[in-house]
Motif scaffolding. Structure first.
Motif, PDB file in Angstrom:
ATOM      1  N   LYS A   1       0.948  -1.236   0.008  1.00 36.37           N
ATOM      2  CA  LYS A   1      -0.122  -0.094  -0.100  1.00 36.37           C
ATOM      3  C   LYS A   1       0.705   1.324  -0.047  1.00 36.37           C
ATOM      4  O   LYS A   1       1.909   1.257   0.715  1.00 36.37           O
ATOM      5  CB  LYS A   1      -1.053   0.036   1.420  1.00 36.37           C
ATOM      6  CG  LYS A   1      -2.023  -1.221   1.208  1.00 36.37           C
ATOM      7  CD  LYS A   1      -2.550  -1.169   2.540  1.00 36.37           C
ATOM      8  CE  LYS A   1      -3.725  -2.179   2.732  1.00 36.37           C
ATOM      9  NZ  LYS A   1      -4.714  -2.105   1.829  1.00 36.37           N
TER      10      LYS A   1
ATOM     11  N   ARG B   1       0.970   5.458   0.393  1.00 37.50           N
ATOM     12  CA  ARG B   1       0.163   6.928   0.507  1.00 37.50           C
ATOM     13  C   ARG B   1       1.511   7.944   0.794  1.00 37.50           C
ATOM     14  O   ARG B   1       2.691   7.387   0.889  1.00 37.50           O
ATOM     15  CB  ARG B   1      -0.670   6.783   1.726  1.00 37.50           C
ATOM     16  CG  ARG B   1      -0.131   6.737   3.027  1.00 37.50           C
ATOM     17  CD  ARG B   1      -1.287   6.992   4.294  1.00 37.50           C
ATOM     18  NE  ARG B   1      -0.721   6.862   5.589  1.00 37.50           N
ATOM     19  CZ  ARG B   1      -0.032   6.018   6.316  1.00 37.50           C
ATOM     20  NH1 ARG B   1      -0.070   4.683   5.695  1.00 37.50           N
ATOM     21  NH2 ARG B   1       0.417   6.115   7.484  1.00 37.50           N
TER      22      ARG B   1
ATOM     23  N   GLU C   1      -2.511  14.646   3.769  1.00 43.54           N
ATOM     24  CA  GLU C   1      -1.946  13.256   3.624  1.00 43.54           C
ATOM     25  C   GLU C   1      -2.848  12.626   2.606  1.00 43.54           C
ATOM     26  O   GLU C   1      -4.246  13.049   2.442  1.00 43.54           O
ATOM     27  CB  GLU C   1      -2.273  12.465   5.234  1.00 43.54           C
ATOM     28  CG  GLU C   1      -1.782  10.976   4.978  1.00 43.54           C
ATOM     29  CD  GLU C   1      -1.921  10.469   6.368  1.00 43.54           C
ATOM     30  OE1 GLU C   1      -1.090   9.331   6.567  1.00 43.54           O
ATOM     31  OE2 GLU C   1      -2.859  10.595   7.230  1.00 43.54           O
ATOM     32  N   THR C   2      -2.428  12.062   1.843  1.00 44.99           N
ATOM     33  CA  THR C   2      -3.348  11.070   0.670  1.00 44.99           C
ATOM     34  C   THR C   2      -3.948   9.894   1.237  1.00 44.99           C
ATOM     35  O   THR C   2      -3.437   9.385   2.175  1.00 44.99           O
ATOM     36  CB  THR C   2      -2.351  10.883  -0.399  1.00 44.99           C
ATOM     37  OG1 THR C   2      -1.402   9.761  -0.048  1.00 44.99           O
ATOM     38  CG2 THR C   2      -1.618  12.014  -1.114  1.00 44.99           C
ATOM     39  N   GLU C   3      -4.951   9.430   0.340  1.00 46.30           N
ATOM     40  CA  GLU C   3      -5.657   8.139   0.531  1.00 46.30           C
ATOM     41  C   GLU C   3      -4.499   7.123   0.199  1.00 46.30           C
ATOM     42  O   GLU C   3      -3.392   7.293  -0.618  1.00 46.30           O
ATOM     43  CB  GLU C   3      -6.605   8.004  -0.251  1.00 46.30           C
ATOM     44  CG  GLU C   3      -7.809   9.048   0.188  1.00 46.30           C
ATOM     45  CD  GLU C   3      -8.396   8.663   1.683  1.00 46.30           C
ATOM     46  OE1 GLU C   3      -8.482   7.512   2.202  1.00 46.30           O
ATOM     47  OE2 GLU C   3      -8.806   9.648   2.382  1.00 46.30           O
ATOM     48  N   ASP C   4      -4.691   5.704   0.743  1.00 51.56           N
ATOM     49  CA  ASP C   4      -3.867   4.622   0.367  1.00 51.56           C
ATOM     50  C   ASP C   4      -4.008   4.431  -1.165  1.00 51.56           C
ATOM     51  O   ASP C   4      -5.258   4.279  -1.803  1.00 51.56           O
ATOM     52  CB  ASP C   4      -4.132   3.494   1.382  1.00 51.56           C
ATOM     53  CG  ASP C   4      -2.945   3.453   2.528  1.00 51.56           C
ATOM     54  OD1 ASP C   4      -1.929   3.996   2.190  1.00 51.56           O
ATOM     55  OD2 ASP C   4      -3.731   3.004   3.370  1.00 51.56           O
TER      56      ASP C   4
ATOM     57  N   GLN D   1      -0.560  13.832  -4.694  1.00 51.86           N
ATOM     58  CA  GLN D   1      -1.297  12.987  -5.165  1.00 51.86           C
ATOM     59  C   GLN D   1      -0.967  12.396  -6.327  1.00 51.86           C
ATOM     60  O   GLN D   1      -0.991  11.319  -6.605  1.00 51.86           O
ATOM     61  CB  GLN D   1      -2.911  13.615  -5.216  1.00 51.86           C
ATOM     62  CG  GLN D   1      -3.609  13.978  -3.749  1.00 51.86           C
ATOM     63  CD  GLN D   1      -4.910  14.688  -4.392  1.00 51.86           C
ATOM     64  OE1 GLN D   1      -5.052  15.556  -5.101  1.00 51.86           O
ATOM     65  NE2 GLN D   1      -5.800  14.153  -3.740  1.00 51.86           N
TER      66      GLN D   1
END
Length: 334
Positions: free
Chosen positions: A246, A248, A259-262, A296
């Motif tokens: 994963k 991020r 913070e970004t999503e996984d 992102q």
């Protein structure tokens, strides 16, 4: 058009087909890559104007390497030719619970023997607006460190942005330099830091943990120690096994934490060069988007690189944007 400058060793990668170990193999496949040139090639695939500076062997292997770089419209006019051989590394690709293994053969390579007087930095940086370096290069030899330092100092005198990916690997520092002192000297010439808690702790000799709160505190401390640095970006990898990771990212730009999503990468094709793909996406993004969208874009670019065999991320801007828009099903594009 202004140029992005990358500086570092070009290596040939030799690997058995598939997930074989060398003892199983009778044939090998090869690719060209190297941490900094991977970044340059990826940015070029996004449409950026990139010049890569290095030393490459003056033989048919070197000719082939340069032809490969030229295929992606990389500016190779500042490359130095050398009687020393091109560096090589050997890769066994792991799977599931078996990790990948790498062995380097780069001692006395063309790039390892580089010296400051071999690069005309004034001419090489004439169109430059951004310089990217990593901790791999200064770890190799005194000559590589000195040459990089000369380029960075001139880049800052010219007002160029400088991104630093310290990439500390203790096993590389064998020529007697103190890694912390060397990296500290180079970071004083840098404006964007691409690295996480481990890299910050190594540079500052601190002991921060991995929470978001400690990341922000560590970033603030880093900016105090290096006033030219105004943005910190951290790629976070969670490994389920060798085939499933994963990804991020998080950032502190002196004003806000984001913070970004996984991205869930369930079937890794090739992990080599994924950190370089993140750096390339970030550098490209920071010249086109705001800080958060740049991060992102970098995360999506990193995720996509896991789907390509070889060291280089072949993804285009359109392909990365498609991932950002939520198209992660892998369905045919018609």
């Amino acid at each position: 058009m202004s140029q992005i400058i990358t500086f570092g060793e070009v290596l040939m990668r030799l690997s058995p087909f598939g997930n074989k170990k060398f003892i199983q193999a009778n044939t090998l496949e090869f690719y060209f890559g190297g941490t900094e040139v991977n970044v340059g090639l990826s940015i070029s695939n996004f449409g950026g104007n990139v010049k890569h500076i290095t030393a490459i062997s003056d033989d048919f292997i070197g000719d082939t390497a340069i032809a490969y770089l030229n295929k992606f419209d990389l500016d190779t006019t500042a490359i130095v030719r050398s009687k020393n051989p091109l560096g090589v590394y050997f890769l066994e690709v792991g799977a599931v619970m078996r990790p990948s293994s790498i062995s380097y053969n780069r001692a006395h390579s063309a790039f390892s023997e580089i010296k400051p007087n071999m690069v005309d930095w004034e001419r090489a940086l004439r169109k430059g607006s951004w310089f990217h370096w990593t901790g791999i290069t200064p770890a190799l030899t005194q000559g590589a460190f000195d040459t990089l330092k000369a380029g960075l100092k001139l880049a800052r005198e010219k007002g160029m942005e400088v991104s630093a990916d310290p990439t500390y690997r203790s096993g590389l520092w064998k020529y007697g330099a103190n890694p912390r002192e060397a990296l500290t000297e180079l970071l004083h010439c840098s404006t964007v830091f691409i690295g996480g808690i481990n890299e910050i702790n190594e540079v500052l000799d601190t002991n921060y943990g991995y929470t978001n709160e400690e990341f922000v505190e560590a970033s603030k401390k880093l900016m105090e120690a290096f006033p030219t640095i105004d943005k910190v970006f951290d790629k976070i990898r969670t490994s389920i096994n060798s085939s499933w990771h994963k990804i991020r990212a998080r950032m502190w730009n002196g004003k806000e934490f984001r913070e970004t999503e996984d991205f869930d990468i369930t079937h890794i094709v090739d992990r080599i060069g994924t950190g370089d793909a993140f750096a390339a996406g970030l550098i490209y993004g920071l010249q086109n988007y705001d800080d958060f969208k740049s991060m992102q874009f970098a995360s999506a670019a990193c995720a996509l690189k896991h789907t390509y065999v070889g060291d280089v991320n072949y993804a285009t801007t359109e392909e990365v944007t498609r991932i950002l828009d939520g198209n992660v099903t892998g369905r045919f594009t018609r």
